[in-house]
Design a protein around this motif. Structure first.
Motif, PDB file in Angstrom:
ATOM      1  N   TRP A 104      -5.575   5.316   1.055  1.00 47.76           N
ATOM      2  CA  TRP A 104      -6.425   6.487   0.883  1.00 47.76           C
ATOM      3  C   TRP A 104      -6.469   6.877  -0.589  1.00 47.76           C
ATOM      4  CZ3 TRP A 104      -3.389   5.808   5.164  1.00 47.76           C
ATOM      5  CH2 TRP A 104      -4.011   5.908   6.409  1.00 47.76           C
ATOM      6  N   LYS A 105      -7.579   7.481  -1.013  1.00 48.52           N
ATOM      7  CA  LYS A 105      -7.730   7.971  -2.378  1.00 48.52           C
ATOM      8  C   LYS A 105      -7.936   9.480  -2.342  1.00 48.52           C
ATOM      9  CE  LYS A 105      -7.532   3.928  -4.363  1.00 48.52           C
ATOM     10  NZ  LYS A 105      -6.430   3.529  -5.249  1.00 48.52           N
ATOM     11  N   PRO A 106      -7.086  10.280  -2.962  1.00 41.97           N
ATOM     12  CA  PRO A 106      -5.822   9.861  -3.574  1.00 41.97           C
ATOM     13  C   PRO A 106      -4.800   9.471  -2.517  1.00 41.97           C
ATOM     14  CG  PRO A 106      -5.955  12.242  -3.555  1.00 41.97           C
ATOM     15  CD  PRO A 106      -7.275  11.744  -3.016  1.00 41.97           C
ATOM     16  N   GLY A 107      -3.680   8.952  -2.953  1.00 46.35           N
ATOM     17  CA  GLY A 107      -2.668   8.487  -2.007  1.00 46.35           C
ATOM     18  C   GLY A 107      -2.259   9.566  -1.014  1.00 46.35           C
ATOM     19  N   HIS A 139      -2.386   0.466  -9.114  1.00 46.51           N
ATOM     20  CA  HIS A 139      -2.814   1.351  -8.026  1.00 46.51           C
ATOM     21  C   HIS A 139      -1.701   2.300  -7.568  1.00 46.51           C
ATOM     22  CE1 HIS A 139      -0.793  -1.709  -5.467  1.00 46.51           C
ATOM     23  NE2 HIS A 139      -0.625  -0.706  -4.629  1.00 46.51           N
ATOM     24  N   HIS A 189      -1.492   4.312  -0.436  1.00 43.11           N
ATOM     25  CA  HIS A 189      -2.612   4.224  -1.364  1.00 43.11           C
ATOM     26  C   HIS A 189      -3.832   3.548  -0.755  1.00 43.11           C
ATOM     27  CE1 HIS A 189      -0.652   5.877  -4.939  1.00 43.11           C
ATOM     28  NE2 HIS A 189       0.452   5.336  -4.466  1.00 43.11           N
ATOM     29  N   CYS A 232       0.827  -1.209   0.000  1.00 43.53           N
ATOM     30  CA  CYS A 232       0.000   0.000   0.000  1.00 43.53           C
ATOM     31  C   CYS A 232       0.859   1.257   0.000  1.00 43.53           C
ATOM     32  CB  CYS A 232      -0.924   0.016   1.217  1.00 43.53           C
ATOM     33  SG  CYS A 232      -2.283  -1.162   1.097  1.00 43.53           S
ATOM     34  N   ARG A 242       0.820   7.394 -10.067  1.00 45.50           N
ATOM     35  CA  ARG A 242       0.372   8.688  -9.539  1.00 45.50           C
ATOM     36  C   ARG A 242       0.195   9.748 -10.622  1.00 45.50           C
ATOM     37  NH1 ARG A 242       5.703  11.583  -6.802  1.00 45.50           N
ATOM     38  NH2 ARG A 242       7.263  10.811  -8.288  1.00 45.50           N
TER      39      ARG A 242
END
Length: 244
Positions: free
Chosen positions: A110-113, A137, A108, A95, A140
Protein backbone atom coordinates in the motif's frame (compact mmCIF):
# COMPACT_ATOMS: atom_id res chain seq x y z
CA UNK A 1 22.12 6.58 7.47
CA UNK A 2 20.13 7.19 10.63
CA UNK A 3 20.80 5.92 14.12
CA UNK A 4 17.83 4.50 16.01
CA UNK A 5 17.29 7.70 18.07
CA UNK A 6 17.44 9.79 14.89
CA UNK A 7 14.95 7.52 13.13
CA UNK A 8 12.52 7.83 16.03
CA UNK A 9 12.86 11.61 16.01
CA UNK A 10 12.43 11.79 12.21
CA UNK A 11 8.94 10.39 12.69
CA UNK A 12 7.99 13.72 14.28
CA UNK A 13 8.76 15.51 11.01
CA UNK A 14 11.92 17.38 12.01
CA UNK A 15 15.44 16.24 12.82
CA UNK A 16 18.94 17.54 13.57
CA UNK A 17 21.74 15.29 12.32
CA UNK A 18 25.37 15.72 13.43
CA UNK A 19 28.26 14.02 11.64
CA UNK A 20 32.04 14.52 11.92
CA UNK A 21 33.85 16.54 9.27
CA UNK A 22 36.15 14.29 7.27
CA UNK A 23 39.02 16.77 6.83
CA UNK A 24 39.08 18.45 10.23
CA UNK A 25 39.83 22.21 10.16
CA UNK A 26 43.12 23.16 11.83
CA UNK A 27 43.34 25.96 14.37
CA UNK A 28 46.17 28.51 14.00
CA UNK A 29 48.81 29.56 14.40
CA UNK A 30 50.11 27.53 11.46
CA UNK A 31 53.21 29.43 10.27
CA UNK A 32 53.89 27.04 7.39
CA UNK A 33 50.45 27.75 5.95
CA UNK A 34 50.32 31.44 6.81
CA UNK A 35 47.44 30.96 9.26
CA UNK A 36 47.69 33.37 12.25
CA UNK A 37 46.52 32.72 15.81
CA UNK A 38 42.76 32.92 16.12
CA UNK A 39 42.18 31.83 12.51
CA UNK A 40 41.22 28.38 11.25
CA UNK A 41 42.42 26.57 8.12
CA UNK A 42 39.56 25.08 6.11
CA UNK A 43 40.37 22.42 3.53
CA UNK A 44 38.35 22.71 0.33
CA UNK A 45 37.89 20.05 -2.32
CA UNK A 46 39.96 17.08 -3.47
CA UNK A 47 43.17 19.07 -3.59
CA UNK A 48 42.64 20.40 -0.04
CA UNK A 49 42.80 24.06 -1.04
CA UNK A 50 43.05 26.13 2.13
CA UNK A 51 40.84 29.05 3.16
CA UNK A 52 41.37 30.80 6.48
CA UNK A 53 38.71 32.34 8.70
CA UNK A 54 37.15 32.23 12.14
CA UNK A 55 33.98 30.49 10.94
CA UNK A 56 33.15 28.02 8.18
CA UNK A 57 33.28 29.94 4.86
CA UNK A 58 30.31 29.68 2.45
CA UNK A 59 32.43 27.74 -0.05
CA UNK A 60 33.12 25.11 2.61
CA UNK A 61 29.44 24.87 3.65
CA UNK A 62 28.42 24.47 0.00
CA UNK A 63 30.48 21.27 -0.13
CA UNK A 64 28.71 19.55 2.77
CA UNK A 65 28.67 15.87 1.73
CA UNK A 66 25.26 15.34 3.33
CA UNK A 67 23.43 18.00 1.35
CA UNK A 68 22.69 21.71 1.22
CA UNK A 69 19.45 23.59 1.96
CA UNK A 70 16.74 22.47 -0.42
CA UNK A 71 18.12 18.98 -1.01
CA UNK A 72 15.85 15.98 -0.40
CA UNK A 73 17.34 13.07 1.52
CA UNK A 74 16.12 9.48 1.68
CA UNK A 75 17.03 8.53 5.24
CA UNK A 76 17.83 4.84 5.55
CA UNK A 77 17.84 2.97 8.86
CA UNK A 78 18.29 -0.52 10.34
CA UNK A 79 15.50 -2.75 9.00
CA UNK A 80 14.38 -6.33 8.38
CA UNK A 81 12.16 -8.16 5.89
CA UNK A 82 9.18 -9.39 7.91
CA UNK A 83 6.82 -11.05 5.41
CA UNK A 84 7.26 -14.40 7.18
CA UNK A 85 6.33 -12.92 10.56
CA UNK A 86 3.31 -11.17 9.08
CA UNK A 87 1.96 -13.76 6.64
CA UNK A 88 3.91 -16.99 7.24
CA UNK A 89 6.08 -17.01 4.13
CA UNK A 90 9.07 -15.07 2.84
CA UNK A 91 9.15 -13.12 -0.39
CA UNK A 92 12.06 -12.53 -2.72
CA UNK A 93 11.13 -8.85 -2.88
CA UNK A 94 9.95 -8.11 0.68
CA UNK A 95 6.83 -6.02 1.11
CA UNK A 96 6.58 -6.08 4.90
CA UNK A 97 9.42 -4.10 6.43
CA UNK A 98 10.25 -3.94 10.13
CA UNK A 99 12.09 -0.95 11.59
CA UNK A 100 14.33 -1.50 14.60
CA UNK A 101 14.17 2.07 15.89
CA UNK A 102 10.60 1.83 17.11
CA UNK A 103 9.64 -1.79 16.38
CA UNK A 104 7.14 -0.81 13.70
CA UNK A 105 6.23 -2.84 10.62
CA UNK A 106 4.81 -1.41 7.38
CA UNK A 107 3.34 -3.27 4.43
CA UNK A 108 4.57 -1.40 1.37
CA UNK A 109 2.08 -3.02 -1.00
CA UNK A 110 0.00 0.00 0.00
CA UNK A 111 1.07 3.61 -0.59
CA UNK A 112 1.97 4.92 1.89
CA UNK A 113 2.99 1.81 3.78
CA UNK A 114 0.22 0.31 5.90
CA UNK A 115 1.09 -0.08 9.58
CA UNK A 116 0.59 -3.64 10.84
CA UNK A 117 -0.44 -4.91 14.25
CA UNK A 118 2.75 -6.40 15.70
CA UNK A 119 1.54 -6.99 19.26
CA UNK A 120 2.13 -10.76 19.08
CA UNK A 121 5.46 -10.55 17.23
CA UNK A 122 8.68 -11.75 18.81
CA UNK A 123 11.07 -9.00 17.74
CA UNK A 124 14.00 -10.81 19.38
CA UNK A 125 13.93 -13.35 16.55
CA UNK A 126 14.18 -10.74 13.81
CA UNK A 127 17.45 -10.66 11.86
CA UNK A 128 18.21 -6.99 11.35
CA UNK A 129 19.95 -5.69 8.25
CA UNK A 130 22.20 -2.62 8.08
CA UNK A 131 20.77 0.64 6.80
CA UNK A 132 23.14 0.51 3.80
CA UNK A 133 21.15 -2.45 2.48
CA UNK A 134 17.70 -0.87 2.78
CA UNK A 135 15.84 -0.93 -0.56
CA UNK A 136 14.35 2.29 -1.88
CA UNK A 137 10.74 1.23 -1.39
CA UNK A 138 11.37 0.62 2.33
CA UNK A 139 12.53 4.17 3.09
CA UNK A 140 9.90 5.80 5.30
CA UNK A 141 11.64 9.11 6.13
CA UNK A 142 12.09 11.49 3.19
CA UNK A 143 13.39 14.78 4.54
CA UNK A 144 14.39 18.15 3.11
CA UNK A 145 17.52 19.95 4.32
CA UNK A 146 16.66 23.42 5.64
CA UNK A 147 19.90 24.48 7.37
CA UNK A 148 23.58 23.45 7.37
CA UNK A 149 26.24 24.54 9.88
CA UNK A 150 29.80 23.47 10.68
CA UNK A 151 31.16 24.01 14.19
CA UNK A 152 32.72 22.09 17.11
CA UNK A 153 30.46 19.24 18.16
CA UNK A 154 30.73 20.22 21.84
CA UNK A 155 28.93 23.48 21.06
CA UNK A 156 25.64 21.58 20.75
CA UNK A 157 22.77 23.12 22.73
CA UNK A 158 20.03 21.51 24.82
CA UNK A 159 17.49 22.17 22.09
CA UNK A 160 19.73 20.55 19.49
CA UNK A 161 20.30 17.46 21.66
CA UNK A 162 16.52 17.04 21.81
CA UNK A 163 16.19 17.66 18.06
CA UNK A 164 18.77 14.91 17.45
CA UNK A 165 16.47 12.42 19.17
CA UNK A 166 18.65 11.74 22.22
CA UNK A 167 16.50 10.73 25.18
CA UNK A 168 17.51 12.00 28.62
CA UNK A 169 16.06 9.92 31.49
CA UNK A 170 14.96 11.95 34.49
CA UNK A 171 14.33 11.30 38.17
CA UNK A 172 12.39 13.28 40.75
CA UNK A 173 14.29 15.43 43.21
CA UNK A 174 13.90 14.21 46.80
CA UNK A 175 11.72 16.60 48.79
CA UNK A 176 10.66 18.47 45.63
CA UNK A 177 7.91 16.33 44.04
CA UNK A 178 7.32 18.78 41.17
CA UNK A 179 10.96 18.96 40.11
CA UNK A 180 12.94 16.46 38.04
CA UNK A 181 16.62 16.23 37.16
CA UNK A 182 18.47 14.25 34.48
CA UNK A 183 19.48 10.77 35.56
CA UNK A 184 23.00 9.67 34.67
CA UNK A 185 23.63 6.00 34.03
CA UNK A 186 26.51 4.91 36.23
CA UNK A 187 26.95 1.59 34.49
CA UNK A 188 30.73 1.33 34.28
CA UNK A 189 30.43 0.63 30.55
CA UNK A 190 32.46 2.50 27.95
CA UNK A 191 30.87 5.77 26.86
CA UNK A 192 28.54 5.92 29.84
CA UNK A 193 27.19 9.49 30.14
CA UNK A 194 28.87 10.08 33.51
CA UNK A 195 32.24 10.11 31.70
CA UNK A 196 31.33 13.36 29.96
CA UNK A 197 30.08 15.66 32.71
CA UNK A 198 32.41 18.38 34.07
CA UNK A 199 34.60 17.54 37.07
CA UNK A 200 33.30 18.52 40.47
CA UNK A 201 30.07 18.12 42.38
CA UNK A 202 26.87 17.39 40.49
CA UNK A 203 25.23 20.38 42.20
CA UNK A 204 27.40 22.64 40.04
CA UNK A 205 26.37 21.05 36.74
CA UNK A 206 24.06 22.98 34.43
CA UNK A 207 21.24 21.51 32.34
CA UNK A 208 23.40 21.84 29.23
CA UNK A 209 26.11 19.71 30.91
CA UNK A 210 23.66 16.85 31.45
CA UNK A 211 22.32 17.10 27.90
CA UNK A 212 25.77 17.15 26.31
CA UNK A 213 26.81 14.16 28.42
CA UNK A 214 24.06 12.03 26.92
CA UNK A 215 24.79 13.29 23.40
CA UNK A 216 28.53 12.70 23.89
CA UNK A 217 27.81 9.13 24.97
CA UNK A 218 25.91 8.52 21.72
CA UNK A 219 28.59 10.32 19.67
CA UNK A 220 31.53 8.32 21.02
CA UNK A 221 29.54 5.12 20.63
CA UNK A 222 29.91 5.70 16.88
CA UNK A 223 32.94 7.96 16.40
CA UNK A 224 35.31 7.42 19.35
CA UNK A 225 38.11 6.32 16.98
CA UNK A 226 37.50 8.73 14.12
CA UNK A 227 36.44 11.87 16.00
CA UNK A 228 36.44 11.41 19.79
CA UNK A 229 34.30 13.85 21.75
CA UNK A 230 37.12 14.97 24.04
CA UNK A 231 39.11 16.16 21.02
CA UNK A 232 36.30 18.67 20.30
CA UNK A 233 36.08 17.73 16.59
CA UNK A 234 34.26 19.89 14.09
CA UNK A 235 30.94 18.49 12.91
CA UNK A 236 28.32 19.04 10.26
CA UNK A 237 24.98 20.03 11.79
CA UNK A 238 22.16 19.82 9.31
CA UNK A 239 18.52 20.40 10.13
CA UNK A 240 15.85 18.56 8.18
CA UNK A 241 12.08 18.61 7.98
CA UNK A 242 9.55 16.36 6.29
CA UNK A 243 9.60 16.76 2.51
CA UNK A 244 6.26 17.90 1.12
Amino acid sequence: YLTDPEARRAGDGSLLVARPVRDQPALGPLPGLGIPRGQTAWYIGRHRRIISGTAAPPEFLARCPYGVPGDRLWMREVWAPCDKLAYGSEREDPCVIGYRADKVALNHEWKPGKKLDTYAWNWDRVKWKPSSQMPDHAVRHKLRVVKVECRPVNSITIEEVIAAGVKIPASRVEGQPNKVQPLLQFTGKRNSPHEYVPPGRSSTWQDVDWSRAYFASEWDGRYHKRAPWKAAPWAWFFTCEAAR
